[in-house]
Design a protein around this motif. Structure first.
Motif, PDB file in Angstrom:
ATOM      1  N   VAL A  81       0.407  -1.343  -0.014  1.00 22.49           N
ATOM      2  CA  VAL A  81      -0.001  -0.395  -0.121  1.00 22.49           C
ATOM      3  C   VAL A  81       0.884   1.226   0.340  1.00 22.49           C
ATOM      4  O   VAL A  81       1.872   1.361   0.240  1.00 22.49           O
ATOM      5  CB  VAL A  81      -0.658  -0.005   1.512  1.00 22.49           C
ATOM      6  N   SER A  82       0.275   2.418  -0.272  1.00 15.90           N
ATOM      7  CA  SER A  82       0.774   2.925  -0.523  1.00 15.90           C
ATOM      8  C   SER A  82       0.485   4.670   0.788  1.00 15.90           C
ATOM      9  O   SER A  82      -0.846   3.887   1.581  1.00 15.90           O
ATOM     10  CB  SER A  82       0.608   4.165  -1.657  1.00 15.90           C
ATOM     11  N   ALA A  83       0.548   5.765   0.702  1.00 17.10           N
ATOM     12  CA  ALA A  83      -0.096   6.255   2.217  1.00 17.10           C
ATOM     13  C   ALA A  83      -1.852   6.670   1.501  1.00 17.10           C
ATOM     14  O   ALA A  83      -1.854   7.284   0.369  1.00 17.10           O
ATOM     15  CB  ALA A  83       0.683   7.627   2.020  1.00 17.10           C
ATOM     16  N   MET A  84      -2.617   6.658   2.203  1.00 16.93           N
ATOM     17  CA  MET A  84      -4.124   6.862   2.123  1.00 16.93           C
ATOM     18  C   MET A  84      -4.568   8.614   1.588  1.00 16.93           C
ATOM     19  O   MET A  84      -3.548   9.594   2.115  1.00 16.93           O
ATOM     20  CB  MET A  84      -4.522   6.567   3.257  1.00 16.93           C
ATOM     21  N   GLY A 137       4.681   0.206   1.220  1.00 19.57           N
ATOM     22  CA  GLY A 137       5.449   0.739  -0.084  1.00 19.57           C
ATOM     23  C   GLY A 137       6.333   1.771  -0.287  1.00 19.57           C
ATOM     24  O   GLY A 137       6.035   2.155   0.582  1.00 19.57           O
ATOM     25  N   PHE A 138       7.324   1.985  -0.646  1.00 15.39           N
ATOM     26  CA  PHE A 138       7.797   3.002  -0.262  1.00 15.39           C
ATOM     27  C   PHE A 138       8.661   3.401   0.199  1.00 15.39           C
ATOM     28  O   PHE A 138       9.899   4.529   0.087  1.00 15.39           O
ATOM     29  CB  PHE A 138       6.819   4.465   0.006  1.00 15.39           C
ATOM     30  N   ILE A 139       8.826   2.727   1.313  1.00 12.59           N
ATOM     31  CA  ILE A 139       9.632   2.542   2.009  1.00 12.59           C
ATOM     32  C   ILE A 139      10.405   1.746   2.326  1.00 12.59           C
ATOM     33  O   ILE A 139      10.667   0.336   2.468  1.00 12.59           O
ATOM     34  CB  ILE A 139       8.923   2.582   3.885  1.00 12.59           C
ATOM     35  N   SER A 175      -2.265  11.963   2.068  1.00 17.24           N
ATOM     36  CA  SER A 175      -1.368  11.366   3.228  1.00 17.24           C
ATOM     37  C   SER A 175       0.080  12.516   3.235  1.00 17.24           C
ATOM     38  O   SER A 175       1.107  13.079   3.918  1.00 17.24           O
ATOM     39  CB  SER A 175      -1.351  10.686   3.938  1.00 17.24           C
ATOM     40  N   THR A 176       1.012  11.786   2.208  1.00 12.99           N
ATOM     41  CA  THR A 176       2.328  12.397   1.810  1.00 12.99           C
ATOM     42  C   THR A 176       1.829  13.711   1.700  1.00 12.99           C
ATOM     43  O   THR A 176       3.559  13.581   2.252  1.00 12.99           O
ATOM     44  CB  THR A 176       2.662  11.458   0.463  1.00 12.99           C
ATOM     45  N   ASN A 177       1.589  14.187   1.327  1.00 18.96           N
ATOM     46  CA  ASN A 177       1.581  15.485   0.631  1.00 18.96           C
ATOM     47  C   ASN A 177       1.825  16.630   1.602  1.00 18.96           C
ATOM     48  O   ASN A 177       2.084  17.631   2.513  1.00 18.96           O
ATOM     49  CB  ASN A 177       1.044  16.387  -0.118  1.00 18.96           C
ATOM     50  N   GLY A 194       2.284   8.194   6.584  1.00 17.91           N
ATOM     51  CA  GLY A 194       1.901   7.477   5.636  1.00 17.91           C
ATOM     52  C   GLY A 194       1.200   6.181   5.448  1.00 17.91           C
ATOM     53  O   GLY A 194       0.176   5.666   5.596  1.00 17.91           O
ATOM     54  N   GLU A 195       2.734   5.858   4.955  1.00 17.52           N
ATOM     55  CA  GLU A 195       2.225   4.771   4.752  1.00 17.52           C
ATOM     56  C   GLU A 195       2.368   3.037   5.901  1.00 17.52           C
ATOM     57  O   GLU A 195       1.503   2.216   5.929  1.00 17.52           O
ATOM     58  CB  GLU A 195       3.397   3.732   4.058  1.00 17.52           C
ATOM     59  N   ILE A 196       2.938   3.378   7.354  1.00 18.26           N
ATOM     60  CA  ILE A 196       2.357   2.901   8.351  1.00 18.26           C
ATOM     61  C   ILE A 196       0.862   2.852   8.632  1.00 18.26           C
ATOM     62  O   ILE A 196       0.837   2.117   8.647  1.00 18.26           O
ATOM     63  CB  ILE A 196       3.112   3.238   9.596  1.00 18.26           C
ATOM     64  N   ARG A 199       9.980   9.926  -4.319  1.00 18.28           N
ATOM     65  CA  ARG A 199       7.887  10.100  -4.409  1.00 18.28           C
ATOM     66  C   ARG A 199       7.624   8.983  -5.514  1.00 18.28           C
ATOM     67  O   ARG A 199       8.363   8.568  -6.717  1.00 18.28           O
ATOM     68  CB  ARG A 199       7.852  11.532  -4.537  1.00 18.28           C
ATOM     69  N   GLU A 200       6.556   8.287  -5.194  1.00 14.79           N
ATOM     70  CA  GLU A 200       5.707   7.533  -6.221  1.00 14.79           C
ATOM     71  C   GLU A 200       6.175   6.146  -6.000  1.00 14.79           C
ATOM     72  O   GLU A 200       5.789   5.273  -6.759  1.00 14.79           O
ATOM     73  CB  GLU A 200       5.499   8.029  -7.280  1.00 14.79           C
ATOM     74  N   GLY A 201       6.963   6.060  -4.648  1.00 16.05           N
ATOM     75  CA  GLY A 201       7.824   4.410  -5.539  1.00 16.05           C
ATOM     76  C   GLY A 201       7.740   3.538  -4.724  1.00 16.05           C
ATOM     77  O   GLY A 201       8.355   2.703  -5.160  1.00 16.05           O
ATOM     78  N   SER A 202       6.561   2.973  -4.422  1.00 13.67           N
ATOM     79  CA  SER A 202       5.808   2.473  -4.186  1.00 13.67           C
ATOM     80  C   SER A 202       5.255   1.348  -4.879  1.00 13.67           C
ATOM     81  O   SER A 202       5.118   0.254  -4.697  1.00 13.67           O
ATOM     82  CB  SER A 202       4.624   2.125  -3.352  1.00 13.67           C
TER      83      SER A 202
HETATM   84  N1  ASP Z   1       3.177   7.310  -0.847  1.00 14.18           N
HETATM   85  C1  ASP Z   1       4.425   8.308  -1.359  1.00 14.18           C
HETATM   86  C2  ASP Z   1       3.983   8.939  -2.137  1.00 14.18           C
HETATM   87  O1  ASP Z   1       2.641   9.859  -2.264  1.00 14.18           O
HETATM   88  C3  ASP Z   1       4.011   6.405  -1.872  1.00 14.18           C
HETATM   89  C4  ASP Z   1       3.818   6.346  -3.529  1.00 14.18           C
HETATM   90  O2  ASP Z   1       2.353   6.775  -3.244  1.00 14.18           O
HETATM   91  O3  ASP Z   1       3.907   4.924  -3.815  1.00 14.18           O
HETATM   92  O4  ASP Z   1       5.197  10.050  -2.862  1.00 14.18           O
END
Ligand code: ASP
Ligand code: MG
Length: 418
Positions: free
Chosen positions: A39-42, A183-185, A45-47, A120-122, A199-202
């Motif tokens: 999963v990514s952050a909901m 993901g991502f972490i 949330s990352t922003n 966010g991911e946790i 960013r967007e690494g999940s």
């Molecule tokens: N949550 C992270 C981001 O927004 C990782 C991802 O979404 O892939 O960058």
């Protein structure tokens, strides 16, 4: 035992009650056998976490508290909307948010960033885990920091593939059922501290899990029908791509198809794992399959757009020849800092590079290029057309006078001011 499958849900697929219910349905429908969910952050949330960190660094106490409270309310509301909010989840959500609040901001920025933004991911994974447990009581939660082993380059950590593969294998090889991870972490091999993959690494994390588990397929659930021949927000008459060769997908992701992260494809390709990009809400319609195909299907021009580009012109001060050695030094400077060159040209006395704008990093590059004259131009857009035809060529020339351009049988590119 059956093969593993891997699912990835992005932030948009986990942003409210409706999307979480949909995720649970999809897992129920397709989740027989061994399934790992990344999963990514909901939502956004990352922003929000990035803004929270900025506010703390700027000592804007009101803003810091406001964002923190919004993050807390958002995650609690989602949990409540699904009737999941029990004591365990309350402790989990509050524990994670209190953790970031207590962090000292004296540590180096990148390290602090990873520590904050990973929340966010946790949070997302503990809530989805509780949600999935309503259907699959034995579903398990895996802390990806236990298995995704990276170097210590915070904010853009590189995965140690061998070690990571072994860790994932050892952890999951004898396991069954549904597993939920982030993901991502990851975590630094050396310091054990939390790292992030960019960013967007999940998507990339999901591919690494699929690779390590020798999964039969990876499905990325999206809020779009699949990979299109262009982003409908910017291009008209785009079509859904049904079959995409791995290499083509890699090129498209690199030059701006935001549907998948560019690093996702390579690990899948190396083990022949099929990647499905499918619509989250309409899983019956035909989606995109990325695999070992010879040709793109349908074979049409694909339009890609990468905004926020900076053109860097590097000129020798005394008009001396820019030799191969100098060019490779320049490339080394960019890559050591973490800047990727998207387009390059050089003449006898100057090199011109198109790079995704990251002001902090570009400033470092400029200072390292002090033996040259350096000129910057910001706010440019790089257009790339894969499989161009006559019509697409005309379309591109009508976009305006390019700052840089390049053309080959497989691809036309133009860097433009918009
Ligand atoms: N949550 C992270 C981001 O927004 C990782 C991802 O979404 O892939 O960058
Ligand atoms: Mg995200």
């Amino acid at each position: 035992m059956t093969n593993w499958s891997v699912f990835k849900f992005g932030g948009n697929s986990l942003k409210d009650q409706k999307s979480l219910e949909r995720a649970i349905d999809l897992v129920s429908e397709f989740g027989n056998g061994r399934l790992l969910i990344v999963v990514s952050a909901m939502g956004k949330s990352t922003n929000a976490l990035e803004s929270y960190l900025e506010a703390r660094i700027n000592k804007d106490l009101n803003l810091e508290n406001q964002i923190w409270q919004e993050l807390k309310d958002f995650h609690i509301e989602i949990s409540k909307s699904l009737n999941l909010f029990d004591e365990v989840l309350r402790l989990g959500i509050e524990g994670e948010l209190n953790r970031i609040r207590k962090l000292s901001i004296d540590s180096p920025y990148e390290r602090l960033y990873d520590s904050v933004v990973s929340a966010g991911e946790i949070l997302s994974s503990i809530i989805l885990h509780a949600a999935i447990q309503t259907k699959f009581p034995n579903a398990s939660w895996l802390d990806s920091r236990m298995v995704i082993k990276t170097n210590s380059s915070h904010k853009r950590a590189e995965i140690n593939l061998e070690y990571t593969e072994r860790s994932i294998h050892d952890k999951l090889i004898n396991q069954q059922g549904v597993w939920i991870s982030q993901g991502f972490i990851g975590a630094s091999e050396q310091t054990k501290e939390t790292t992030t993959l960019g960013r967007e690494g999940s998507d990339y994390s999901a591919a690494i899990f699929a690779y390590s588990l020798k999964a039969k397929e990876l499905t990325i659930w999206k809020d779009v029908p699949g990979l299109m021949s262009g982003d409908p927000k910017f291009f008209r008459n785009v079509q859904l791509l049904h079959e995409v060769p791995y290499d083509e997908a890699m090129e498209m992701a690199f030059f701006g198809a935001t549907v998948i992260h560019p690093k996702t494809i390579q690990p899948l390709k190396s083990r022949n794992i099929v990647l499905h990009v499918r619509s989250f809400f309409d899983n019956k319609s035909r989606a995109t399959q990325i695999s070992n195909f010879n040709f793109l299907k349908p074979k049409i021009p694909c339009f890609l757009r990468k905004s926020n580009q900076t053109m860097i012109e590097v000129k020798s001060k005394d008009l001396s020849f820019v030799s191969d050695g100098q060019l490779s030094d320049i490339y080394n400077i960019f890559s050591n800092i973490g800047l990727t060159v998207n387009l390059a040209q050089h003449s006898a006395t100057k090199g011109t590079f198109c790079i995704s704008s990251e002001p902090r990093l570009i400033a470092i590059a400029v200072s390292k290029l002090n033996s040259y004259d350096v000129f910057l131009e910001n706010d440019l857009v790089l257009y790339t057309i894969r499989n161009p035809n006559e019509e697409s060529k005309i379309w591109l020339t009508r976009k305006g006078q390019p700052k840089m351009e390049q053309s080959s049988a497989k691809m036309d590119q133009a860097l433009l001011l918009e």
